[in-house]
Design an enzyme around this catalytic site. Structure first.
Site, mmCIF file in Angstrom:
data_model
loop_
_atom_site.group_PDB
_atom_site.id
_atom_site.type_symbol
_atom_site.label_atom_id
_atom_site.label_comp_id
_atom_site.label_asym_id
_atom_site.label_seq_id
_atom_site.Cartn_x
_atom_site.Cartn_y
_atom_site.Cartn_z
ATOM 1 N N LYS A 157 36.722 37.258 45.781
ATOM 2 C CA LYS A 157 35.846 36.571 44.892
ATOM 3 C C LYS A 157 36.692 35.231 44.690
ATOM 4 O O LYS A 157 37.629 35.110 44.001
ATOM 5 C CB LYS A 157 35.566 37.308 43.310
ATOM 6 C CG LYS A 157 34.484 36.359 42.652
ATOM 7 C CD LYS A 157 35.353 35.198 41.802
ATOM 8 C CE LYS A 157 34.231 34.278 40.973
ATOM 9 N NZ LYS A 157 33.730 33.183 41.726
ATOM 10 N N HIS A 158 36.148 34.371 45.577
ATOM 11 C CA HIS A 158 36.871 32.958 45.522
ATOM 12 C C HIS A 158 35.855 32.093 44.698
ATOM 13 O O HIS A 158 34.988 32.227 43.941
ATOM 14 C CB HIS A 158 36.810 32.216 46.996
ATOM 15 C CG HIS A 158 37.842 31.714 47.483
ATOM 16 N ND1 HIS A 158 38.563 30.774 46.556
ATOM 17 C CD2 HIS A 158 38.464 31.527 48.656
ATOM 18 C CE1 HIS A 158 39.688 30.305 47.228
ATOM 19 N NE2 HIS A 158 39.579 30.773 48.426
ATOM 20 N N ALA A 159 36.683 31.065 44.251
ATOM 21 C CA ALA A 159 35.941 30.048 43.343
ATOM 22 C C ALA A 159 34.925 29.567 43.945
ATOM 23 O O ALA A 159 34.650 29.418 45.390
ATOM 24 C CB ALA A 159 37.159 28.724 43.184
ATOM 25 N N CYS B 171 49.639 24.700 40.537
ATOM 26 C CA CYS B 171 50.039 25.238 39.408
ATOM 27 C C CYS B 171 51.607 25.010 39.400
ATOM 28 O O CYS B 171 52.189 24.872 38.221
ATOM 29 C CB CYS B 171 49.972 26.647 39.546
ATOM 30 S SG CYS B 171 50.654 27.463 41.070
ATOM 31 N N TRP C 214 40.351 27.487 43.728
ATOM 32 C CA TRP C 214 40.006 26.548 44.805
ATOM 33 C C TRP C 214 41.159 25.556 45.353
ATOM 34 O O TRP C 214 41.179 24.709 46.141
ATOM 35 C CB TRP C 214 38.763 25.477 44.367
ATOM 36 C CG TRP C 214 39.087 24.966 43.218
ATOM 37 C CD1 TRP C 214 38.545 25.420 41.750
ATOM 38 C CD2 TRP C 214 40.200 23.931 42.701
ATOM 39 N NE1 TRP C 214 39.102 24.833 40.736
ATOM 40 C CE2 TRP C 214 40.008 23.838 41.248
ATOM 41 C CE3 TRP C 214 40.700 22.952 43.497
ATOM 42 C CZ2 TRP C 214 40.759 22.860 40.506
ATOM 43 C CZ3 TRP C 214 41.495 22.094 42.562
ATOM 44 C CH2 TRP C 214 41.594 22.043 41.395
ATOM 45 N N ASN C 215 42.323 25.591 44.658
ATOM 46 C CA ASN C 215 43.370 24.325 44.932
ATOM 47 C C ASN C 215 44.037 24.386 46.213
ATOM 48 O O ASN C 215 44.449 23.476 46.692
ATOM 49 C CB ASN C 215 44.120 24.078 43.769
ATOM 50 C CG ASN C 215 45.112 25.321 43.184
ATOM 51 O OD1 ASN C 215 44.904 26.484 43.590
ATOM 52 N ND2 ASN C 215 46.048 25.198 42.575
ATOM 53 N N GLU D 157 48.607 35.122 38.210
ATOM 54 C CA GLU D 157 49.077 33.989 38.553
ATOM 55 C C GLU D 157 48.252 32.863 37.732
ATOM 56 O O GLU D 157 47.370 32.331 38.271
ATOM 57 C CB GLU D 157 49.082 33.615 39.945
ATOM 58 C CG GLU D 157 49.777 34.883 40.806
ATOM 59 C CD GLU D 157 51.347 34.703 40.651
ATOM 60 O OE1 GLU D 157 52.305 33.994 39.950
ATOM 61 O OE2 GLU D 157 51.965 35.566 41.328
ATOM 62 N N GLU E 115 48.406 21.915 30.079
ATOM 63 C CA GLU E 115 48.588 21.663 31.666
ATOM 64 C C GLU E 115 47.708 20.516 32.084
ATOM 65 O O GLU E 115 46.630 20.700 31.865
ATOM 66 C CB GLU E 115 48.309 23.085 32.474
ATOM 67 C CG GLU E 115 48.623 22.897 33.931
ATOM 68 C CD GLU E 115 47.843 24.118 34.640
ATOM 69 O OE1 GLU E 115 47.061 24.607 34.230
ATOM 70 O OE2 GLU E 115 48.453 24.409 35.714
HETATM 71 P P1 NAP Z 1 39.626 29.093 36.737
HETATM 72 O O1 NAP Z 1 38.414 28.414 36.466
HETATM 73 O O2 NAP Z 1 40.183 30.108 36.300
HETATM 74 O O3 NAP Z 1 38.999 29.692 38.074
HETATM 75 C C1 NAP Z 1 40.014 30.510 39.367
HETATM 76 C C2 NAP Z 1 39.171 31.906 39.561
HETATM 77 O O4 NAP Z 1 38.613 32.385 38.658
HETATM 78 C C3 NAP Z 1 37.764 31.419 40.103
HETATM 79 O O5 NAP Z 1 37.515 32.232 41.227
HETATM 80 C C4 NAP Z 1 36.732 31.707 39.181
HETATM 81 O O6 NAP Z 1 35.475 31.714 39.569
HETATM 82 C C5 NAP Z 1 37.191 32.680 38.435
HETATM 83 N N1 NAP Z 1 36.823 32.971 37.057
HETATM 84 C C6 NAP Z 1 36.792 31.994 36.009
HETATM 85 N N2 NAP Z 1 36.515 32.419 34.798
HETATM 86 C C7 NAP Z 1 36.217 33.795 35.144
HETATM 87 C C8 NAP Z 1 36.322 34.868 34.403
HETATM 88 N N3 NAP Z 1 35.971 34.794 32.847
HETATM 89 N N4 NAP Z 1 36.157 36.046 34.818
HETATM 90 C C9 NAP Z 1 36.455 36.324 36.074
HETATM 91 N N5 NAP Z 1 36.816 35.412 36.941
HETATM 92 C C10 NAP Z 1 36.841 33.935 36.409
HETATM 93 O O7 NAP Z 1 40.529 28.168 37.365
HETATM 94 P P2 NAP Z 1 40.741 26.796 37.816
HETATM 95 O O8 NAP Z 1 40.528 25.757 36.685
HETATM 96 O O9 NAP Z 1 39.556 26.484 38.893
HETATM 97 O O10 NAP Z 1 42.002 26.538 38.697
HETATM 98 C C11 NAP Z 1 43.165 25.924 38.149
HETATM 99 C C12 NAP Z 1 43.934 26.853 37.187
HETATM 100 O O11 NAP Z 1 44.393 27.770 38.218
HETATM 101 C C13 NAP Z 1 45.027 26.112 36.776
HETATM 102 O O12 NAP Z 1 45.450 26.517 35.370
HETATM 103 C C14 NAP Z 1 46.429 26.403 37.782
HETATM 104 O O13 NAP Z 1 47.750 26.322 37.192
HETATM 105 C C15 NAP Z 1 46.039 27.741 38.238
HETATM 106 N N6 NAP Z 1 46.616 28.151 39.261
HETATM 107 C C16 NAP Z 1 47.757 29.088 39.151
HETATM 108 C C17 NAP Z 1 48.465 29.254 40.111
HETATM 109 C C18 NAP Z 1 49.611 30.273 40.239
HETATM 110 O O14 NAP Z 1 49.922 30.703 41.459
HETATM 111 N N7 NAP Z 1 50.303 30.645 39.133
HETATM 112 C C19 NAP Z 1 48.108 28.762 41.640
HETATM 113 C C20 NAP Z 1 46.955 27.854 41.559
HETATM 114 C C21 NAP Z 1 46.032 27.516 40.432
HETATM 115 P P3 NAP Z 1 34.231 30.590 39.316
HETATM 116 O O15 NAP Z 1 34.850 29.476 40.260
HETATM 117 O O16 NAP Z 1 33.018 31.118 39.999
HETATM 118 O O17 NAP Z 1 34.404 29.920 38.006
#
Ligand code: NAP
Length: 462
Positions: A161-163, A269, A137-138, A235, A366
């Site tokens: 599949k968005h957040a 990130c 979502w960020n 990522e 983080e």
């Molecule tokens: P997240 O919980 O991992 O969610 C990201 C996406 O993954 C969402 O669509 C989420 O769906 C889905 N998801 C979560 N658990 C899953 C699973 N077990 N299987 C399949 N899909 C799954 O991440 P967040 O906490 O919202 O976002 C922050 C993180 O993203 C931070 O660690 C940040 O550093 C990282 N990030 C990295 C980058 C990069 O380019 N490297 C860029 C931006 C953010 P739901 O919303 O339905 O749970």
């Protein structure tokens, strides 16, 4: 009959529910995969010129919609309105970047025909098919577009599949590509929770996946795709170092450091998260950095005067708060911030934590909020050692006018990117990605468009 699962948009500035949507059922999800696959069978035959025309139209529409979609993003996840509009315009530019360059990036790559006894030998880049993008979502538009623009220009089709907290933005993106004239099924949003991702990944018509998000989510998607032998790009998180050496332009480093730590309300990130400052300039840097962080305006993200809005979710604020409280309880000091404000919304103030020691959770984690960890080091050896003392390896930042020091940072920091004397940023023209637990694969530039292609070797004899 079981009640339909709902996916809800909540305003993080006040906790109010904005809209709710019924999640897609398993049958609806399978129907979308089938539609995507059917679309791909025809779409892969289209020319680069046709795809470029569609992509440019989508970019024009997005530019025209920028203020409107910015308001939706701000309402759903709390980034400031100005930054949301800038994100929309960056996406339009990214789309044009690939519309203009995809054909050249994916042109046949000549091989050394003589050395392999061929009349002709080359590599041809061909699309894979339906690719699933699991996105956070960020940066709710940019994360998706930096996948979708190259993927569609290469002749793939996308499933998003968005957040779960940004369904309105997710639906807007599907609609954007439809309005631009992309054939039905080329880009579809799946309104599903993370528990429904495995079935999509296991569908034989889905050929590959990309995930931007947390490490647990990445690990899960990669494990399933490993089992299915499908290509993935991950990522994941980062804990980027921001190193300041004595020869640095201190005022510039402070100004960039504040932006790099607090942009997107601290939820990026590639935000600078660990400030590693040489002892010779530590006191001056700390004083200037603290003054500027403390002077930022926290408040309604719709208000043009606001620098820092709320965190996107209540849990996100709790996670940040827990890390800060643990550090303070174990002897660290807050140079500014460090306490959540009263009142509605998931706000957290710009904070600097100094005196961090190894036993504190903040040292290895983080921090996904506007909280800077400040460290003092005695020289470049210690700076590099501390910069690399993390499981992450996404971006990194170093400030020094000394060319020998610059060369050492470039060579020795373990990260997917090193930015010297400037802010770590994702540009369409530069590859983006991480090493270590920050993930693998690259997005953007020529690297990004080739990730979801079959690099087919062609050998032609006499
Ligand atoms: P997240 O919980 O991992 O969610 C990201 C996406 O993954 C969402 O669509 C989420 O769906 C889905 N998801 C979560 N658990 C899953 C699973 N077990 N299987 C399949 N899909 C799954 O991440 P967040 O906490 O919202 O976002 C922050 C993180 O993203 C931070 O660690 C940040 O550093 C990282 N990030 C990295 C980058 C990069 O380019 N490297 C860029 C931006 C953010 P739901 O919303 O339905 O749970």
């Amino acid at each position: 009959m079981a009640a339909a699962t709902t996916i809800t948009s909540v305003n993080p500035a006040d906790g109010e529910v904005l809209r709710s949507f019924d999640a897609h059922t398993a049958d609806e999800t399978v129907e979308r995969i089938a539609r995507g696959h059917r679309a791909w069978l025809a779409y892969r035959q289209t020319s680069f010129a046709d795809r470029a025309r569609l992509m440019s139209t989508a970019a024009d529409l997005l530019d025209a919609d920028a203020d409107e979609i910015a308001a939706v993003m701000t309402a759903e996840m709390g980034k400031t309105l100005a930054s949301a509009a800038a994100e929309a315009r960056k996406c339009a530019a990214g789309m044009r970047f690939y519309a203009e360059r995809a054909e050249a990036f994916l042109a046949d790559e000549p091989g050394d025909a003589d050395s392999v006894g061929a009349v002709a030998a080359y590599t041809r880049y061909q699309p894979l098919g339906v690719v699933l993008a699991v996105m956070p979502w960020n940066f709710p538009l940019w994360q998706v577009i930096r996948f979708a623009a190259p993927a569609l220009m290469a002749g793939n089709v996308g499933l998003l599949k968005h957040a779960s907290n940004v369904p309105q933005t997710a639906l807007y993106i599907e609609e954007l590509f439809r309005r631009a004239g992309f054939p039905d099924g080329c880009f579809q949003t799946l309104l599903i929770g993370s528990d429904a991702v495995e079935a999509v990944l296991r569908d034989p018509r889905v050929k590959a996946a990309t995930l931007t998000g947390s490490e647990p989510a990445g690990r899960s998607v990669a494990a399933i795709c490993g089992d299915e032998v499908k290509h993935t790009v991950l990522e994941l998180g980062g804990s980027d170092p921001f190193i300041v050496m004595p020869s640095a332009d201190l005022d510039k480093a402070v100004a960039v450091g504040v932006t790099a730590r607090t942009q997107n309300n601290g939820q990026s990130c590639i935000a600078a998260k660990r400030f590693i400052v040489h002892a010779d300039v530590y006191e001056e840097f700390a004083a200037k950095f603290t003054a500027r962080m403390a002077a930022l305006t926290v408040g309604d993200p719709m208000d043009p005067g606001t620098d820092v809005g709320p965190l996107a979710t209540e849990q996100g604020r709790l996670d940040v708060e827990e890390l800060v409280d643990d550090a303070l309880a174990k002897g660290a000091t807050a140079l500014c911030g460090g306490t959540r404000p009263d009142g509605p919304g998931w706000f957290y103030p710009p904070t600097i934590i100094a005196g961090i020691a190894e036993g504190m959770a903040i040292h290895g984690a983080e921090v996904f909020g506007p909280v800077a960890s400040l460290y003092r080091v005695d020289g470049i050896e210690e700076a590099i050692e501390l910069a690399n003392a993390t499981e992450f390896g996404l971006g990194s930042n170093a400030w020094t006018q000394d060319s020998d020091e610059q060369a050492r940072f470039i060579a020795e920091i373990e990260a997917g990117a090193v930015f010297i004397n400037g802010m770590t940023t994702s540009y369409p023209g530069l590859p983006f990605g991480g090493v270590k637990r920050s993930g693998y694969g690259r997005e953007l530039a020529a690297h990004g468009i080739k990730e979801f292609c079959n690099a087919k070797t062609v050998w032609v004899g006499a």
